[in-house]
Design a protein around this motif. Structure first.
Motif, mmCIF file in Angstrom:
data_model
loop_
_atom_site.group_PDB
_atom_site.id
_atom_site.type_symbol
_atom_site.label_atom_id
_atom_site.label_comp_id
_atom_site.label_asym_id
_atom_site.label_seq_id
_atom_site.Cartn_x
_atom_site.Cartn_y
_atom_site.Cartn_z
ATOM 1 N N GLY A 23 0.799 -1.223 0.000
ATOM 2 C CA GLY A 23 0.000 0.000 0.000
ATOM 3 C C GLY A 23 0.827 1.267 0.000
ATOM 4 N N LYS A 24 2.123 1.160 -0.266
ATOM 5 C CA LYS A 24 3.017 2.319 -0.231
ATOM 6 C C LYS A 24 3.277 2.939 -1.598
ATOM 7 C CE LYS A 24 3.705 2.176 4.173
ATOM 8 N NZ LYS A 24 3.152 3.231 4.999
ATOM 9 N N ALA A 25 3.121 2.170 -2.669
ATOM 10 C CA ALA A 25 3.276 2.711 -4.027
ATOM 11 C C ALA A 25 1.883 2.908 -4.611
ATOM 12 C CB ALA A 25 4.084 1.771 -4.902
ATOM 13 N N LYS A 26 1.687 4.042 -5.229
ATOM 14 C CA LYS A 26 0.375 4.358 -5.792
ATOM 15 C C LYS A 26 0.562 4.846 -7.230
ATOM 16 C CE LYS A 26 -1.619 5.472 -1.342
ATOM 17 N NZ LYS A 26 -1.387 4.146 -0.883
ATOM 18 N N SER A 27 -0.438 4.560 -8.057
ATOM 19 C CA SER A 27 -0.406 5.081 -9.422
ATOM 20 C C SER A 27 -1.805 5.528 -9.816
ATOM 21 C CB SER A 27 0.107 4.020 -10.410
ATOM 22 O OG SER A 27 -0.797 2.952 -10.502
ATOM 23 N N ILE A 28 -1.829 6.506 -10.659
ATOM 24 C CA ILE A 28 -3.082 7.025 -11.206
ATOM 25 C C ILE A 28 -2.962 6.947 -12.718
ATOM 26 C CG2 ILE A 28 -4.520 9.073 -11.505
ATOM 27 C CD1 ILE A 28 -4.726 7.959 -8.690
ATOM 28 N N GLU A 29 -3.967 6.360 -13.353
ATOM 29 C CA GLU A 29 -4.012 6.277 -14.816
ATOM 30 C C GLU A 29 -5.197 7.096 -15.310
ATOM 31 O OE1 GLU A 29 -4.506 2.128 -15.545
ATOM 32 O OE2 GLU A 29 -2.436 1.650 -15.000
ATOM 33 N N VAL A 30 -5.006 7.781 -16.407
ATOM 34 C CA VAL A 30 -6.079 8.551 -17.039
ATOM 35 C C VAL A 30 -6.327 7.949 -18.418
ATOM 36 C CG1 VAL A 30 -6.826 10.825 -17.821
ATOM 37 C CG2 VAL A 30 -5.378 10.626 -15.779
ATOM 38 N N TRP A 31 -7.551 7.517 -18.626
ATOM 39 C CA TRP A 31 -7.932 6.853 -19.873
ATOM 40 C C TRP A 31 -8.946 7.702 -20.638
ATOM 41 C CZ3 TRP A 31 -6.054 1.997 -21.341
ATOM 42 C CH2 TRP A 31 -5.247 1.372 -20.396
ATOM 43 N N GLN A 32 -8.836 7.668 -21.957
ATOM 44 C CA GLN A 32 -9.788 8.366 -22.817
ATOM 45 C C GLN A 32 -10.069 7.467 -24.023
ATOM 46 O OE1 GLN A 32 -8.366 11.874 -25.025
ATOM 47 N NE2 GLN A 32 -10.183 12.923 -24.249
ATOM 48 N N SER A 33 -11.328 7.150 -24.232
ATOM 49 C CA SER A 33 -11.736 6.296 -25.351
ATOM 50 C C SER A 33 -10.923 5.004 -25.425
ATOM 51 C CB SER A 33 -11.625 7.067 -26.674
ATOM 52 O OG SER A 33 -12.410 8.238 -26.627
ATOM 53 N N GLY A 34 -10.688 4.389 -24.278
ATOM 54 C CA GLY A 34 -9.976 3.119 -24.228
ATOM 55 C C GLY A 34 -8.469 3.209 -24.337
ATOM 56 N N ALA A 35 -7.912 4.420 -24.371
ATOM 57 C CA ALA A 35 -6.460 4.589 -24.491
ATOM 58 C C ALA A 35 -5.902 5.276 -23.244
ATOM 59 C CB ALA A 35 -6.123 5.420 -25.718
#
Length: 106
Positions: free
Chosen positions: A20-32
């Motif tokens: 629980g110490k590493a975090k990531s955020i992904e931003v997706w648009q139209s499946g990409a």
């Protein structure tokens, strides 16, 4: 980057994620995948490691979501390298003493 080092780095981040110490955020648009960032939690400080954007403002959108989700958890977000982009998101310089105090387990 040597392959052995890369594997060790990936294994380390996977272990930090399991803890629980590493975090990531992904931003997706139209499946990409169009933007995001990742980092590591040290006590109540989030240390940002890397941020990218393939679409204008994608990383900003991810960052805003991250701040909303964790605003009551972290006392400081370390962006490591000061830039106009990060300033537009609210970044400001602090002293080394203030930074080390934030990292401490007090």
């Amino acid at each position: 980057m040597a392959l052995g080092f890369r594997r060790k780095l990936i294994a380390s981040f996977l272990q930090l994620h399991r803890e629980g110490k590493a975090k990531s955020i992904e931003v997706w648009q139209s499946g990409a995948l169009v933007g995001g960032f990742y980092g590591v939690e040290v006590n109540k400080v989030f240390c940002g490691e890397s941020m990218f954007s393939k679409v204008s403002n994608a990383s900003k959108a991810g960052f805003i979501h991250f701040v909303e989700q964790y605003k009551n958890h972290f006392t400081l977000i370390d962006c490591q390298v000061y830039s106009e982009h990060l300033e537009s998101l609210g970044a400001e310089m602090i002293s080394k003493m203030d930074y080390l105090e934030a990292l401490s387990d007090k």
